[in-house]
Design a protein around this motif. Structure first.
Motif, PDB file in Angstrom:
ATOM      1  N   UNK A 122       0.834  -1.207   0.000  1.00 53.02           N
ATOM      2  CA  UNK A 122       0.000   0.000   0.000  1.00 53.02           C
ATOM      3  C   UNK A 122       0.868   1.256   0.000  1.00 53.02           C
ATOM      4  N   UNK A 123       1.989   1.203   0.701  1.00 55.90           N
ATOM      5  CA  UNK A 123       2.837   2.400   0.775  1.00 55.90           C
ATOM      6  C   UNK A 123       3.443   2.716  -0.603  1.00 55.90           C
ATOM      7  N   UNK A 124       3.720   1.685  -1.389  1.00 56.48           N
ATOM      8  CA  UNK A 124       4.218   1.940  -2.755  1.00 56.48           C
ATOM      9  C   UNK A 124       3.085   2.491  -3.613  1.00 56.48           C
ATOM     10  N   UNK A 125       1.919   1.871  -3.510  1.00 58.54           N
ATOM     11  CA  UNK A 125       0.791   2.335  -4.325  1.00 58.54           C
ATOM     12  C   UNK A 125       0.437   3.794  -4.019  1.00 58.54           C
ATOM     13  N   UNK A 126       0.618   4.182  -2.751  1.00 54.64           N
ATOM     14  CA  UNK A 126       0.351   5.577  -2.359  1.00 54.64           C
ATOM     15  C   UNK A 126       1.260   6.555  -3.097  1.00 54.64           C
ATOM     16  N   UNK A 127       2.440   6.063  -3.496  1.00 59.62           N
ATOM     17  CA  UNK A 127       3.438   6.980  -4.061  1.00 59.62           C
ATOM     18  C   UNK A 127       3.399   7.084  -5.584  1.00 59.62           C
ATOM     19  N   UNK A 128       2.534   6.297  -6.211  1.00 65.30           N
ATOM     20  CA  UNK A 128       2.549   6.317  -7.678  1.00 65.30           C
ATOM     21  C   UNK A 128       1.241   6.846  -8.251  1.00 65.30           C
ATOM     22  N   UNK A 129       1.333   7.369  -9.467  1.00 60.82           N
ATOM     23  CA  UNK A 129       0.139   7.741 -10.215  1.00 60.82           C
ATOM     24  C   UNK A 129       0.013   6.712 -11.348  1.00 60.82           C
ATOM     25  N   UNK A 130      -1.009   5.877 -11.331  1.00 65.94           N
ATOM     26  CA  UNK A 130      -1.133   4.807 -12.326  1.00 65.94           C
ATOM     27  C   UNK A 130      -1.037   5.309 -13.770  1.00 65.94           C
ATOM     28  N   UNK A 131      -1.470   6.565 -14.013  1.00 64.70           N
ATOM     29  CA  UNK A 131      -1.414   7.099 -15.388  1.00 64.70           C
ATOM     30  C   UNK A 131       0.018   7.179 -15.905  1.00 64.70           C
ATOM     31  N   UNK A 132       0.967   7.334 -14.988  1.00 67.75           N
ATOM     32  CA  UNK A 132       2.361   7.532 -15.417  1.00 67.75           C
ATOM     33  C   UNK A 132       3.265   6.441 -14.829  1.00 67.75           C
ATOM     34  N   UNK A 133       2.684   5.240 -14.691  1.00 65.48           N
ATOM     35  CA  UNK A 133       3.446   4.133 -14.096  1.00 65.48           C
ATOM     36  C   UNK A 133       3.513   2.958 -15.058  1.00 65.48           C
ATOM     37  N   UNK A 134       4.699   2.329 -15.077  1.00 66.81           N
ATOM     38  CA  UNK A 134       4.841   1.066 -15.803  1.00 66.81           C
ATOM     39  C   UNK A 134       5.111  -0.033 -14.770  1.00 66.81           C
TER      40      UNK A 134
END
Ligand code: PA5
Length: 455
Positions: free
Chosen positions: A119-131
């Motif tokens: 969850x802490x990683x997911x909090x730090x990313x924006x799915x639109x700009x993630x691979x």
């Protein structure tokens, strides 16, 4: 040769009272020469891959695309993550993800299913700009697959095209990831089938995220190739990997069951984590190649200098004669800090003023090395003149080759891992995987009928 060096001085008698004598090495000269020839003849996957440029060419073709994202998230575990972590922490700044001048994506390596961590990683990313790079050779590992499903759920729920946000790294033919890739057109990199997970750092497993993070993967491979040439020398006294394997083997036979790797550098620290898996999973075996029960293996331990001088070194100096310590020494740190000359009226502080932190750290390394030697404990050093991709490539290959030699000396198969299967099977059964129903009942019954001792 430029690059890393191995200092074995404190592994030998008389520097170490119970140390190995040159004569003992001499007795193995022919055997080691045969082993080296045998390994090159058999050419295990981790050697073969250095001759094949097709993997690297495909990765380089993807460079622009993978570096165009804000975040690059690896989902994998064990051999499908530890090399990636070691590469990023060693070759990128320690604060890489937070650096303002970073020109390449943030790198996250999710190698566990701890919900707080994920969850802490997911909090730090924006799915639109993630691979998301899902790495699994088998395509069945529960941890990697559950994290894939979570990532896929996010991509789908944002209405994003999975082909633009997911890339698989998996077996060229087998497994579920390959099947999904074929059905949905998801970009996929091959893991050479003959390369086992813990030997796969220099395949697309480790190289893709390394390139995403701006690491010079060509230099990394050049380092590995230079070491390949060095360890093809079948004279034990000129072959660091073979000599290191033999020394570990001879000490192991005298009861030295523990191999500590202790980098005196935070950036090199997680190379020890990578080594820990390689040494443990490759060499810890119940049966030898003749089918006899042997239960062999040397326990790898990681420690950090100088931090663990205040935690472990008392034991290393005065505890049982069961450890070999390998220091990783860095000669030239990327950055340095001068300690200010303050409070010069206190002798306990005055001697530090004007010195640098790197000077202090490497003096501490020398102190620990000196003390261990005085206590008769075998220790050695791998010396990095500096941290760069070439030197790190050399390190990876040297230890892979050392593991192959040690496997031959122990007469075990260094490339399988039957001991991890049972635990995996229990997880499948208890999580309700089809085909494991009967086994799930067996596990539950055994567990319920066990005499309990819980306080
Ligand atoms: O070294 C190994 O073979 C293991 O550590 C594997 O890398 C680990 O179990 C992950 O396997 P997979 O890549 O199939 O998901």
């Amino acid at each position: 040769m430029k690059g890393i060096k191995f200092d074995f001085t404190n592994m030998f008698y008389p520097n170490i009272e119970k140390g190995i004598k040159y004569d003992e090495i001499n007795q193995y000269k022919d055997k080691i020469a045969n082993i080296i020839n045998e390994i090159f003849k058999e050419k295990p996957g981790f050697i073969k891959l250095l001759e094949d440029t097709k993997y690297i060419d495909k990765i380089l073709d993807l460079q622009e695309w993978i570096q165009s994202f804000d975040s690059f998230v690896v989902l994998g575990i064990g051999g499908s993550a530890l090399g990636n972590i070691a590469l990023q922490t060693t070759l990128n700044p320690l604060n890489y993800n937070y650096a303002n001048n970073r020109k390449t994506p943030k790198i996250f390596i999710v190698d566990n299913v701890d919900p707080d961590f994920v969850a802490s990683v997911l909090d730090q990313i924006d799915p639109h700009t993630t691979l998301f790079n899902v790495i699994s050779k088998s395509g069945t590992t529960a941890e990697a697959m559950s994290n894939y499903l979570i990532a896929r759920g996010i991509v789908d729920s944002y209405g994003l095209d999975p082909k633009k946000h997911i890339i698989f790294t998996t077996d060229p033919e087998k497994g579920i990831l390959r099947e999904i890739a074929k059905n949905e057109g998801i970009e996929t990199l091959d893991i050479p089938p003959e390369v086992g997970g813990r030997f796969s750092v220099l395949t697309p497993v480790g190289l893709l995220s390394a390139l995403a993070g701006g690491i010079d993967i060509i230099d990394l491979l050049n380092g590995a190739k230079a070491m390949l040439e060095k360890v093809s020398n079948n004279n034990i006294f000129e072959n660091p990997s073979a000599l290191n394997a033999l020394l570990h083997f001879l000490y192991y036979n005298k009861g030295y069951n523990i191999s500590v790797m202790m980098p005196y550098s935070n950036k090199l620290f997680l190379l020890a984590d990578w080594y820990r898996q390689l040494w443990a999973e490759s060499l810890g075996k119940k049966y030898n190649i003749h089918g006899e029960e042997v239960n062999v293996g040397q326990t790898p331990v990681k420690a950090l200098g100088a931090t663990d001088q205040h935690s472990q070194v008392q034991l290393y100096n005065e505890g049982p004669d069961d450890k070999i310590v390998t220091f990783l020494k860095l000669e030239k740190f990327e950055r340095d800090i001068k300690i200010p000359k303050l409070h010069e009226n206190y002798s306990a502080l005055a001697y530090l003023g004007g010195k640098t932190l790197s000077e202090l750290l490497n003096t501490e390394l020398f102190g620990t090395e000196y003390a261990l030697t005085e206590h008769g404990k075998p220790n050695m050093k791998v010396i990095f003149p500096e941290i760069n991709a070439f030197n790190v490539g050399q390190f990876f290959f040297a230890y892979e080759f050392q593991t192959a030699v040690m496997g031959k000396l122990l007469e075990i198969d260094a490339y399988d891992q039957p001991g991890v299967e049972l635990g995996k099977k229990v997880t499948y059964a208890l999580m309700g995987r089809e085909g494991y129903e009967e086994f799930a009942n067996e596990v539950k019954n055994k567990n319920e009928t066990k005499e309990k001792f819980i306080i």
